[in-house]
Design an enzyme around this catalytic site. Sequence first.
Site, short mmCIF file in Angstrom:
data_model
loop_
_atom_site.label_atom_id
_atom_site.label_comp_id
_atom_site.label_asym_id
_atom_site.label_seq_id
_atom_site.Cartn_x
_atom_site.Cartn_y
_atom_site.Cartn_z
N ASP A 1 0.90 -1.16 0.00
CA ASP A 1 0.00 0.00 0.00
C ASP A 1 0.93 1.20 0.00
O ASP A 1 1.83 1.27 0.80
CB ASP A 1 -0.86 -0.01 1.27
CG ASP A 1 -1.75 1.21 1.36
OD1 ASP A 1 -2.39 1.53 0.37
OD2 ASP A 1 -1.79 1.82 2.44
N LEU B 1 -0.95 6.93 -0.11
CA LEU B 1 0.19 6.99 0.80
C LEU B 1 0.29 5.64 1.51
O LEU B 1 -0.72 4.97 1.73
CB LEU B 1 -0.01 8.08 1.86
CG LEU B 1 -0.02 9.54 1.39
CD1 LEU B 1 -0.34 10.46 2.56
CD2 LEU B 1 1.33 9.92 0.77
N ASP B 2 1.51 5.26 1.87
CA ASP B 2 1.68 4.06 2.66
C ASP B 2 0.86 4.16 3.95
O ASP B 2 0.60 5.26 4.45
CB ASP B 2 3.15 3.89 3.07
CG ASP B 2 4.04 3.50 1.91
OD1 ASP B 2 3.52 3.06 0.87
OD2 ASP B 2 5.26 3.63 2.06
N LYS B 3 0.51 3.03 4.49
CA LYS B 3 -0.24 2.99 5.75
C LYS B 3 0.44 3.84 6.81
O LYS B 3 -0.21 4.62 7.52
CB LYS B 3 -0.36 1.54 6.23
CG LYS B 3 -0.98 1.40 7.62
CD LYS B 3 -1.00 -0.05 8.07
CE LYS B 3 -1.55 -0.17 9.49
NZ LYS B 3 -1.56 -1.58 9.96
#
Length: 374
Positions: A8, A160-162
């Site tokens: 993600d 965006l990344d987690k």
Amino acid sequence: MNHTSSLDNEADYSDDFDFTAEPSAQSCENLTVPNELAGLRLDAALAKLLPDYSRSRLTGWIKDGAVLLNGKRAQPKDKLVGGEVLEVTIVPTEENQAFAAEPMDLDIVYEDDSVLVVNKPAGMVVHPAAGNWHGTLLNGLLHHCPALAQVPRAGIVHRLDKDTSGLMVVAKTLPAQTQLVQQLQARTVKRVYRAVADGIVPFDGKIETQIGRDPHNRLKMAVLPFGGKEAITHLQVLERYHNHSYVECKLETGRTHQIRVHMRAARHPLAGDPVYGNPRHSASDEVKAAVKSMGRQALHAYRLSFVHPTSGETVSFEAPMPADIYHLLSVLRLEAGLDSSLNHADTGQTPAGGQDDDDWDDDDYDVEVVYVRD
């Protein structure tokens, strides 16, 4: 400098995606078996009567008792003669149920009839996926603005990344989404990140490489000698400390984990990065404690600029550094004898000593990465 556990990411959507047309709640289909299906097994006949569903999924419904044959529970191998009455309970998938509105506190920085800008906290997944079907930004957006259910991906155009915090723009209408996607493709959306990197980053410049899936670990991304996608990050050093650097990264492209992979390949991974970081990086006990307390990579989407899809004007937004990264920076500045307020970062600050972990094993990355001055 020429980079999750779940991939993600801080990437853009490049493929069209539409929500499934299945209902989000159970429904029932009443069917009469036509004579031309006589002789078929029940599972094969259902596949023809309900072509929108996979054979395996229909078989599962039969085994779970969701399919009644003339009012009685049936088996997949039951043979049909024609004229039977089927009662099929349509059971939505977990994935389909995931696209549901959920109340949550969202930090909405800006909103009008066309777009909204949200400051995503660390720890929040952007889009439902395996292992994260609920509690995502998408779920919160659908509750905040129910009309987003009519827009693909609930208006989300980049991710965006987690565990990366910061700004994201969301389109509230299909025309606005189309416009923003075109801007992303044309590289006119300006995204600026701030981060804490391990080691002393030598100077400002540009990292330009190809990025793709790591051939040694398909759950990670890596700089590749060939076969990847072009990835360009512009880097500016804001401050240097004893063993870390405060940097600003401007994305020209939006590849999966681009900043994290680029900094890793340049031997300056982000502090606290659980996937691409260096857990053996030298630091004082106080700094190590501050990094550990973050529980994530020190990366924040700080500034976002784009052309408003309705007004045509360029708009820009900033989100202050979150408390965990601010705390780490304060510890680093105090240790280096600097003012801990961060209100006047000296971009030309020379570190009072400092070192890189030259003995860090980097065998997984056999691509030479060079700094290209802007």
